[in-house]
Scaffold this motif. Structure first.
Motif, short mmCIF file in Angstrom:
data_model
loop_
_atom_site.label_atom_id
_atom_site.label_comp_id
_atom_site.label_asym_id
_atom_site.label_seq_id
_atom_site.Cartn_x
_atom_site.Cartn_y
_atom_site.Cartn_z
N GLN A 244 -1.74 13.15 -28.85
CA GLN A 244 -1.89 13.81 -27.56
C GLN A 244 -2.50 15.21 -27.72
O GLN A 244 -3.43 15.57 -27.01
N ASP A 245 -1.97 16.00 -28.63
CA ASP A 245 -2.47 17.36 -28.83
C ASP A 245 -3.91 17.37 -29.34
O ASP A 245 -4.73 18.18 -28.91
N GLN A 246 -4.22 16.46 -30.25
CA GLN A 246 -5.57 16.37 -30.79
C GLN A 246 -6.58 15.99 -29.69
O GLN A 246 -7.66 16.57 -29.60
N LEU A 247 -6.19 15.05 -28.84
CA LEU A 247 -7.06 14.63 -27.74
C LEU A 247 -7.26 15.77 -26.74
O LEU A 247 -8.38 16.06 -26.32
N ARG A 248 -6.18 16.43 -26.38
CA ARG A 248 -6.27 17.55 -25.43
C ARG A 248 -7.17 18.65 -25.99
O ARG A 248 -8.04 19.18 -25.29
N THR A 249 -6.98 19.02 -27.25
CA THR A 249 -7.78 20.08 -27.86
C THR A 249 -9.26 19.73 -27.85
O THR A 249 -10.11 20.58 -27.53
N ALA A 250 -9.61 18.50 -28.19
CA ALA A 250 -11.02 18.08 -28.22
C ALA A 250 -11.65 18.13 -26.82
O ALA A 250 -12.79 18.57 -26.66
N LEU A 251 -10.91 17.70 -25.81
CA LEU A 251 -11.45 17.69 -24.45
C LEU A 251 -11.57 19.09 -23.87
O LEU A 251 -12.53 19.39 -23.15
N LEU A 252 -10.63 19.97 -24.19
CA LEU A 252 -10.73 21.35 -23.74
C LEU A 252 -11.92 22.03 -24.41
O LEU A 252 -12.66 22.79 -23.76
N ALA A 253 -12.14 21.75 -25.69
CA ALA A 253 -13.29 22.31 -26.41
C ALA A 253 -14.61 21.80 -25.83
O ALA A 253 -15.63 22.49 -25.91
N ALA A 254 -14.59 20.60 -25.24
CA ALA A 254 -15.80 20.04 -24.63
C ALA A 254 -16.07 20.61 -23.24
O ALA A 254 -17.07 20.28 -22.62
N GLY A 255 -15.16 21.45 -22.74
CA GLY A 255 -15.38 22.12 -21.47
C GLY A 255 -14.64 21.55 -20.28
O GLY A 255 -14.86 21.96 -19.15
N ILE A 256 -13.75 20.61 -20.50
CA ILE A 256 -12.97 20.06 -19.40
C ILE A 256 -11.87 21.06 -19.06
O ILE A 256 -11.14 21.50 -19.95
N PRO A 257 -11.75 21.44 -17.79
CA PRO A 257 -10.78 22.48 -17.42
C PRO A 257 -9.33 22.08 -17.71
O PRO A 257 -8.90 20.96 -17.40
N ALA A 258 -8.58 22.99 -18.29
CA ALA A 258 -7.19 22.73 -18.66
C ALA A 258 -6.33 22.41 -17.45
O ALA A 258 -5.41 21.60 -17.54
N GLY A 259 -6.62 23.04 -16.32
CA GLY A 259 -5.80 22.86 -15.13
C GLY A 259 -5.88 21.47 -14.52
O GLY A 259 -4.99 21.07 -13.77
N THR A 260 -6.93 20.72 -14.83
CA THR A 260 -7.08 19.38 -14.25
C THR A 260 -6.96 18.27 -15.28
O THR A 260 -6.85 17.11 -14.92
N LEU A 261 -6.96 18.61 -16.55
CA LEU A 261 -6.91 17.60 -17.61
C LEU A 261 -5.53 16.96 -17.70
O LEU A 261 -4.52 17.65 -17.75
N GLU A 262 -5.52 15.64 -17.70
CA GLU A 262 -4.27 14.88 -17.87
C GLU A 262 -4.42 14.01 -19.12
O GLU A 262 -5.44 13.35 -19.29
N VAL A 263 -3.42 14.03 -19.98
CA VAL A 263 -3.44 13.25 -21.21
C VAL A 263 -2.12 12.50 -21.31
O VAL A 263 -1.06 13.08 -21.14
#
Length: 172
Positions: free
Chosen positions: A100-119
Motif C-alpha cells: 500500500q505505501d509503495q503504491l501510494r508513494t509511486a502515484l504521488l510522485a507521478a503527480g496524483i493529488p494526495a487529497g483524492t488518491l485512494e489506495v
C-alpha cells in the motif's frame, strides 16, 4: 375386470428439487449482476510511456492520443488514466506485489493529488497478503481505477460514487 397397475406420484427428492431451484436462483443473480455492470470500455491508444510495457490491458493502434469514439473520456480523465497506467506498469515491473505505501508513494510522485488518491489495503485483517491491490482517483464524474495483480496491470474508468469517492469505506 382387470385392474390397472397401481401408480403413485412421487415427489421430487430434496436433492433433485433443490438443484433446480439453485440453478434458477443462480441464473437470476447472474442476470441481475450483469445489469449492474458498466459496459466494457476500450482502453486508450498506446502512448510512449506504455508502448512495449507488460500491461494486461489491450491497447489500440498507436496514434498518440485516445480516439474520443473509442473511450468517450474527456482529455483530463484520459491523461489521468495514462498516468495511472504507466506508473502502475513501472511499479509492477519492479515489484509484482507492491504494498500500500509503495503504491501510494509511486502515484504521488507521478503527480496524483494526495487529497483524492485512494489506495486499497495490501494485507487482510488476518495478516495475509491480498491477491490484488487497487488505487483510484476521481476525475470529474469518473473514477480512474487501477489494479496490480501478480505483476499484471488493469486500468479502467468507472462512475464516481454518490459520496464523491471511488472506493466504499475508508481507504485513504
Amino acid at each position: 375386470m382387470s385392474r390397472a397397475p397401481h401408480q403413485t406420484k412421487t415427489k421430487p427428492t430434496a436433492k433433485g428439487g433443490s438443484a433446480g431451484y439453485l440453478a434458477l436462483a443462480a441464473a437470476a443473480v447472474a442476470l441481475a449482476l450483469s445489469a449492474c455492470m458498466a459496459p466494457a470500455q476500450q482502453p486508450p491508444a498506446a502512448t510512449p510511456a506504455t508502448q512495449g510495457s507488460a500491461s494486461s490491458s489491450a491497447t489500440a493502434p498507436a496514434t498518440g492520443t485516445p480516439a474520443p469514439s473509442q473511450t468517450g473520456l474527456d482529455p483530463a480523465t484520459a491523461q489521468l488514466k495514462a498516468t495511472l497506467e504507466s506508473t502502475l506498469v513501472s511499479l509492477a515491473a519492479a515489484n509484482p506485489k507492491p504494498g500500500q505505501d509503495q503504491l501510494r508513494t509511486a502515484l504521488l510522485a507521478a503527480g496524483i493529488p494526495a487529497g483524492t488518491l485512494e489506495v486499497s489495503v495490501s494485507r487482510t485483517p488476518t495478516g495475509l497478503d491480498v491477491d490484488a491491490i487497487e488505487a483510484a482517483t476521481p476525475s470529474g464524474r469518473n473514477c480512474v481505477v487501477g489494479q496490480v495483480r501478480d505483476g499484471a496491470v488493469a486500468v479502467t474508468v468507472l462512475p464516481v460514487l454518490a459520496s464523491g469517492k471511488c472506493f466504499v469505506g475508508d481507504s485513504r
